[in-house]
Design a protein around this motif. Sequence first.
Motif, short mmCIF file in Angstrom:
data_model
loop_
_atom_site.label_atom_id
_atom_site.label_comp_id
_atom_site.label_asym_id
_atom_site.label_seq_id
_atom_site.Cartn_x
_atom_site.Cartn_y
_atom_site.Cartn_z
N VAL A 35 -1.95 -16.16 -8.73
CA VAL A 35 -2.09 -15.36 -9.95
C VAL A 35 -2.84 -16.10 -11.05
O VAL A 35 -3.29 -15.51 -12.02
N GLY A 36 -2.96 -17.44 -10.89
CA GLY A 36 -3.73 -18.21 -11.87
C GLY A 36 -2.91 -18.88 -12.95
O GLY A 36 -3.43 -19.24 -14.01
N THR A 37 -1.60 -19.08 -12.71
CA THR A 37 -0.77 -19.82 -13.67
C THR A 37 -0.85 -21.31 -13.33
O THR A 37 -0.60 -21.69 -12.19
N PRO A 38 -1.19 -22.16 -14.31
CA PRO A 38 -1.25 -23.60 -14.03
C PRO A 38 0.12 -24.13 -13.60
O PRO A 38 1.14 -23.79 -14.21
N TRP A 39 0.14 -24.93 -12.55
CA TRP A 39 1.40 -25.48 -12.01
C TRP A 39 1.62 -26.87 -12.60
O TRP A 39 0.70 -27.68 -12.66
N ASN A 40 2.83 -27.15 -13.06
CA ASN A 40 3.15 -28.51 -13.55
C ASN A 40 4.63 -28.81 -13.31
O ASN A 40 5.39 -27.92 -12.90
N ASP A 41 5.03 -30.04 -13.57
CA ASP A 41 6.41 -30.47 -13.31
C ASP A 41 7.42 -29.68 -14.12
O ASP A 41 8.52 -29.39 -13.66
N LYS A 42 7.05 -29.34 -15.35
CA LYS A 42 7.96 -28.59 -16.24
C LYS A 42 8.26 -27.21 -15.64
O LYS A 42 9.42 -26.78 -15.60
N LEU A 43 7.21 -26.54 -15.15
CA LEU A 43 7.42 -25.23 -14.54
C LEU A 43 8.29 -25.35 -13.29
O LEU A 43 9.23 -24.58 -13.09
N ALA A 44 8.00 -26.36 -12.46
CA ALA A 44 8.79 -26.59 -11.24
C ALA A 44 10.26 -26.80 -11.59
O ALA A 44 11.16 -26.25 -10.93
N GLU A 45 10.53 -27.59 -12.63
CA GLU A 45 11.91 -27.87 -13.06
C GLU A 45 12.59 -26.60 -13.59
O GLU A 45 13.74 -26.32 -13.27
N ASP A 46 11.85 -25.82 -14.38
CA ASP A 46 12.43 -24.61 -14.99
C ASP A 46 12.75 -23.52 -13.96
O ASP A 46 13.56 -22.63 -14.23
N LEU A 47 12.11 -23.58 -12.80
CA LEU A 47 12.36 -22.58 -11.75
C LEU A 47 13.61 -22.90 -10.93
O LEU A 47 14.11 -22.04 -10.20
N ILE A 59 6.81 -17.40 -14.12
CA ILE A 59 5.45 -17.80 -13.74
C ILE A 59 4.40 -16.92 -14.45
O ILE A 59 3.41 -17.43 -14.98
N LEU A 60 4.66 -15.62 -14.49
CA LEU A 60 3.72 -14.71 -15.16
C LEU A 60 3.70 -14.95 -16.68
O LEU A 60 2.63 -14.95 -17.29
N ASP A 61 4.88 -15.21 -17.25
CA ASP A 61 4.95 -15.51 -18.70
C ASP A 61 4.14 -16.75 -19.04
O ASP A 61 3.39 -16.77 -20.02
N ARG A 62 4.30 -17.79 -18.22
CA ARG A 62 3.62 -19.06 -18.50
C ARG A 62 2.10 -18.92 -18.42
O ARG A 62 1.36 -19.67 -19.05
N GLY A 63 1.66 -17.97 -17.62
CA GLY A 63 0.22 -17.75 -17.51
C GLY A 63 -0.28 -16.63 -18.41
O GLY A 63 -1.44 -16.21 -18.30
N ASN A 64 0.62 -16.12 -19.29
CA ASN A 64 0.29 -14.97 -20.15
C ASN A 64 -0.25 -13.80 -19.33
O ASN A 64 -1.26 -13.18 -19.68
N LEU A 65 0.43 -13.52 -18.22
CA LEU A 65 -0.09 -12.53 -17.27
C LEU A 65 0.80 -11.30 -17.12
O LEU A 65 0.54 -10.46 -16.25
N GLN A 66 1.87 -11.21 -17.94
CA GLN A 66 2.84 -10.13 -17.74
C GLN A 66 2.19 -8.74 -17.67
O GLN A 66 2.53 -7.94 -16.81
N GLY A 67 1.23 -8.46 -18.58
CA GLY A 67 0.64 -7.14 -18.65
C GLY A 67 -0.21 -6.77 -17.44
O GLY A 67 -0.52 -5.60 -17.22
#
Length: 221
Positions: A35-47, A59-67
């Motif tokens: 989907v094009g959301t940048p992956w990082n350690d913070k995202l991995a931890e939050d999941l 994941i969609l929120d972090r990439g500003n992709l919800q819409g």
Amino acid sequence: MGLEKIKGFIFDLDGVISNTSVLHSKAWKQIADKVGTPWNDKLAEDLKGVDRMDSLNLILDRGNLQGKYSEEDKLALAQEKNDNYLNLVDQMSPADILPGIKEFLDSLRDNGYLIALASASKNAPTVLEKLQLSEYFQKVVNPALLSKGKPDPEIYTKGAEILDLAPEQCIGIEDAEVGIAAINGAGETSIGIGSADILKDADIVFASTDELTLANIEKAL
């Protein structure tokens, strides 16, 4: 308080019994990349410890992709993640049990403690089967019947209920911040596995699973 009041142990799966959290991360990274959301350690931890649809929304929120995605699209992405994950699970074996966990489960059984599983993963029974640990977990909370995910305490409240125990008779074991919040919210004693900084709200923190013994818990309590 020592262990004299404790009658049951409630386990998370990912990162506690086996490093399925690594497999979840791999499977979610494939979706984030798609989907094009940048992956990082913070995202991995939050999941960690978060259920499937909430993870996808994060994941969609972090990439500003919800819409960009309809509910139908989201369900398809969640299904794709699950297929990716199951392909990885299929390769699991007892060699993937984290250090000391089999011995700890044996000691709990030998000492008459009740054992339950409280995982947000609908695939947990399949994983237990691959690890050859199903016999230890006669009681498993069904995440499909829960109305709220961690950090809500519902999953750990249910864990105590299926063991026919009061919350104060139970110890919950987690590797994620949201999981510790859920155990504490249920009124149970919490053990965190991992970083003392991240799991600072846990009653007891062990750096790794091989420190998980009844003697060490007794000492820490």
